[in-house]
Design an enzyme around this catalytic site. Structure first.
Site, PDB file in Angstrom:
ATOM      1  N   CYS A 194       2.348  -2.155  -8.985  1.00  0.00           N
ATOM      2  CA  CYS A 194       1.878  -1.462  -7.796  1.00  0.00           C
ATOM      3  C   CYS A 194       0.620  -0.692  -8.196  1.00  0.00           C
ATOM      4  O   CYS A 194       0.658   0.182  -9.054  1.00  0.00           O
ATOM      5  CB  CYS A 194       2.973  -0.523  -7.296  1.00  0.00           C
ATOM      6  SG  CYS A 194       2.476   0.422  -5.849  1.00  0.00           S
ATOM      7  N   CYS A 217       3.830  11.316   3.435  1.00  0.00           N
ATOM      8  CA  CYS A 217       3.365  10.733   2.167  1.00  0.00           C
ATOM      9  C   CYS A 217       2.703  11.774   1.267  1.00  0.00           C
ATOM     10  O   CYS A 217       1.851  12.534   1.713  1.00  0.00           O
ATOM     11  CB  CYS A 217       2.379   9.603   2.477  1.00  0.00           C
ATOM     12  SG  CYS A 217       1.716   8.795   1.019  1.00  0.00           S
ATOM     13  N   CYS A 273       5.221   6.749  -4.768  1.00  0.00           N
ATOM     14  CA  CYS A 273       4.203   7.190  -3.824  1.00  0.00           C
ATOM     15  C   CYS A 273       3.499   8.505  -4.130  1.00  0.00           C
ATOM     16  O   CYS A 273       3.628   9.487  -3.410  1.00  0.00           O
ATOM     17  CB  CYS A 273       4.814   7.305  -2.436  1.00  0.00           C
ATOM     18  SG  CYS A 273       5.891   5.960  -2.052  1.00  0.00           S
ATOM     19  N   CYS A 324      -0.912  10.489   6.308  1.00  0.00           N
ATOM     20  CA  CYS A 324       0.420  10.227   6.876  1.00  0.00           C
ATOM     21  C   CYS A 324       1.326  11.421   6.543  1.00  0.00           C
ATOM     22  O   CYS A 324       1.317  11.907   5.409  1.00  0.00           O
ATOM     23  CB  CYS A 324       1.006   8.941   6.312  1.00  0.00           C
ATOM     24  SG  CYS A 324      -0.009   7.496   6.682  1.00  0.00           S
ATOM     25  N   CYS A 376      -6.068  10.077  -0.888  1.00  0.00           N
ATOM     26  CA  CYS A 376      -6.118   9.227   0.308  1.00  0.00           C
ATOM     27  C   CYS A 376      -6.461  10.106   1.501  1.00  0.00           C
ATOM     28  O   CYS A 376      -6.061  11.259   1.562  1.00  0.00           O
ATOM     29  CB  CYS A 376      -4.747   8.578   0.506  1.00  0.00           C
ATOM     30  SG  CYS A 376      -4.659   7.471   1.926  1.00  0.00           S
ATOM     31  N   GLU A 403      -2.014   6.679 -10.303  1.00  0.00           N
ATOM     32  CA  GLU A 403      -0.736   6.146 -10.758  1.00  0.00           C
ATOM     33  C   GLU A 403      -0.659   4.641 -10.583  1.00  0.00           C
ATOM     34  O   GLU A 403      -1.242   4.092  -9.658  1.00  0.00           O
ATOM     35  CB  GLU A 403       0.396   6.743  -9.909  1.00  0.00           C
ATOM     36  CG  GLU A 403       0.460   8.235  -9.988  1.00  0.00           C
ATOM     37  CD  GLU A 403       1.442   8.817  -8.992  1.00  0.00           C
ATOM     38  OE1 GLU A 403       2.456   8.159  -8.676  1.00  0.00           O
ATOM     39  OE2 GLU A 403       1.198   9.948  -8.541  1.00  0.00           O
TER      40      GLU A 403
HETATM   41  N1  SAH Z   1      -2.368   2.993   2.502  1.00  0.00           N
HETATM   42  C1  SAH Z   1      -1.607   1.797   2.374  1.00  0.00           C
HETATM   43  C2  SAH Z   1      -1.044   1.545   0.994  1.00  0.00           C
HETATM   44  C3  SAH Z   1      -0.473   2.710   0.233  1.00  0.00           C
HETATM   45  S1  SAH Z   1       1.013   3.419   0.818  1.00  0.00           S
HETATM   46  C4  SAH Z   1      -0.525   1.747   3.406  1.00  0.00           C
HETATM   47  O1  SAH Z   1      -0.393   2.686   4.172  1.00  0.00           O
HETATM   48  O2  SAH Z   1       0.149   0.734   3.511  1.00  0.00           O
HETATM   49  C5  SAH Z   1       2.238   2.260   0.354  1.00  0.00           C
HETATM   50  C6  SAH Z   1       3.518   2.356   1.157  1.00  0.00           C
HETATM   51  O3  SAH Z   1       4.329   3.469   0.732  1.00  0.00           O
HETATM   52  C7  SAH Z   1       3.253   2.564   2.628  1.00  0.00           C
HETATM   53  O4  SAH Z   1       4.088   1.735   3.396  1.00  0.00           O
HETATM   54  C8  SAH Z   1       3.621   4.021   2.798  1.00  0.00           C
HETATM   55  O5  SAH Z   1       3.877   4.307   4.108  1.00  0.00           O
HETATM   56  C9  SAH Z   1       4.806   4.142   1.869  1.00  0.00           C
HETATM   57  N2  SAH Z   1       5.208   5.509   1.547  1.00  0.00           N
HETATM   58  C10 SAH Z   1       4.465   6.623   1.509  1.00  0.00           C
HETATM   59  N3  SAH Z   1       5.210   7.702   1.187  1.00  0.00           N
HETATM   60  C11 SAH Z   1       6.463   7.255   1.011  1.00  0.00           C
HETATM   61  C12 SAH Z   1       7.690   7.884   0.657  1.00  0.00           C
HETATM   62  N4  SAH Z   1       7.765   9.187   0.397  1.00  0.00           N
HETATM   63  N5  SAH Z   1       8.793   7.104   0.559  1.00  0.00           N
HETATM   64  C13 SAH Z   1       8.716   5.756   0.766  1.00  0.00           C
HETATM   65  N6  SAH Z   1       7.590   5.118   1.093  1.00  0.00           N
HETATM   66  C14 SAH Z   1       6.470   5.849   1.223  1.00  0.00           C
END
Ligand code: SAH
Length: 348
Positions: free
Chosen positions: A103, A117, A336, A114, A110, A90
């Site tokens: 973005c 996510c 995300c 987390c 990944c 995406e």
């Molecule tokens: N791996 C990298 C970049 C990709 S994630 C990182 O962790 O920074 C990009 C951002 O989106 C990160 O800050 C992540 O924590 C956030 N993110 C992931 N899932 C999300 C969600 N459901 N709502 C809002 N932000 C989210």
């Protein structure tokens, strides 16, 4: 076939020399590709017919395909892009008053896992190549051109699916092509890489001599909570992460942004705000608060507007600079990894 969209200038110059050409061939190619937007080698009239034949044989200019396009009422565009091997990633166009930000995803899936996510649900399938990251930007540039308002992509955030520092070299090549004056000429200060906190990456990034930005996904002010939200914290806990960030700031002279998701009654309490102030106050960093985008894959909920503003107030009164992230495309699956997760789910 070597895809020229993925060739960083130094590498392209070397390659041209290996082809028996002068290094300036590389500059000529960049000019054709990025300034004149040539789609094929036949257009490149100042390159000899003979060398054009070589180019056609061994090189290509290939963009990924648009598999799905969603456009939100606020103008946000989300593309699900299909790569050569059928895998999908995406990217999102966000229209700010100051420019057009894309973005970009850096991996298919990944591995960081987390807990909040959607991008990590299917694990990492592979790293993206520089040309596949460039492809996302170039497709959005094409869409902007078709709109006919003379606009183009001005800002890049490597914040889509994937962990950029788990694909370090390809991401750096991508950034160099974006930033090169004969490439897309996007200013370094308009380029941001976001990491969940891979220390080796932060360490190297500090030494690249780039004026690009770094964002750290922090999301919790103590190890106990951060371990629950982000398993990377077990490998690189806060007492390792924060000194690495400090070192980055000293070497690069750049301030980092800490991204901090607000999840209802998980990390948005007054206690968390107080701990966060202790961590950040006195450093150069500032905090970007992100209201959580809910998914149906877990039980986390978005903090209410009141709680978000209360959290911001605590931080501000505590002497920490913080802002609330502007939201885009709330009526589409702009957040995300959600679009890809949905499509891959349906495909099962
Ligand atoms: N791996 C990298 C970049 C990709 S994630 C990182 O962790 O920074 C990009 C951002 O989106 C990160 O800050 C992540 O924590 C956030 N993110 C992931 N899932 C999300 C969600 N459901 N709502 C809002 N932000 C989210």
């Amino acid at each position: 076939m070597i895809n020229l969209y993925g060739m960083e200038m130094n590498k392209l110059q070397k390659l041209m020399v290996e082809e028996g050409q002068k290094p300036y061939r590389a500059i000529q190619l960049y000019t054709w590709i990025y300034e004149k937007k040539a789609q094929n080698f036949d257009e490149m009239s100042d390159i000899s017919l003979k060398f054009r034949e070589v180019l056609k044989e061994k090189y290509c200019l290939e963009l990924p395909k648009i598999f799905l396009k969603q456009e939100s009422k606020d103008g946000t565009v989300k593309l699900l892009v299909e790569l050569n091997d059928g895998k999908k990633v995406e990217c999102v166009l966000m229209r700010y008053s100051y420019g057009n930000a894309v973005c970009v995803s850096s991996q298919v899936g990944c591995n960081m896992g987390c807990s909040f996510c959607s991008s990590g649900l299917l694990g990492k399938q592979r790293n993206l190549l520089p040309e596949e990251m460039m492809g996302q930007v170039l497709l959005i540039n094409k869409l902007l051109k078709e709109e006919g308002k003379g606009e183009r992509v001005t800002h890049i955030v490597v914040m889509g699916t994937g962990e950029p520092f788990d694909n370090y070299d390809n991401v750096m090549d991508f950034i160099r092509i974006l930033n090169h004056p004969k490439g897309l000429a996007i200013g370094a200060r308009h380029i941001t890489v976001s990491t969940c906190g891979i220390i080796e990456g932060i360490h190297k990034y500090a030494r690249e001599g780039l004026q690009t930005n770094l964002a750290i996904s922090l999301h919790a002010p103590n190890n106990e909570l951060r371990n629950k939200l982000m398993k990377i914290n077990k490998a690189y806990p806060l007492e390792v992460l924060l000194p690495a960030v400090k070192e980055y700031e000293t070497i690069s002279g750049r301030r980092v942004t800490y991204e901090y998701l607000l999840i209802d009654h998980v990390n948005d309490t007054e206690e968390c705000a107080k701990e966060l102030i202790k961590l950040i106050k006195g450093t150069m960093g500032y905090v970007n608060l992100i209201p959580y985008n809910e998914t149906d894959k877990n039980d986390y909920h978005r903090s209410s507007g009141n709680r978000v503003h209360a959290f911001l107030d605590y931080l501000t009164k505590g002497g920490v600079t913080a802002t609330i992230r502007k939201e885009f495309g709330s009526d589409i699956d702009a957040a995300c990894g959600q679009l890809r997760a949905k499509v891959e789910d349906n495909g099962k």
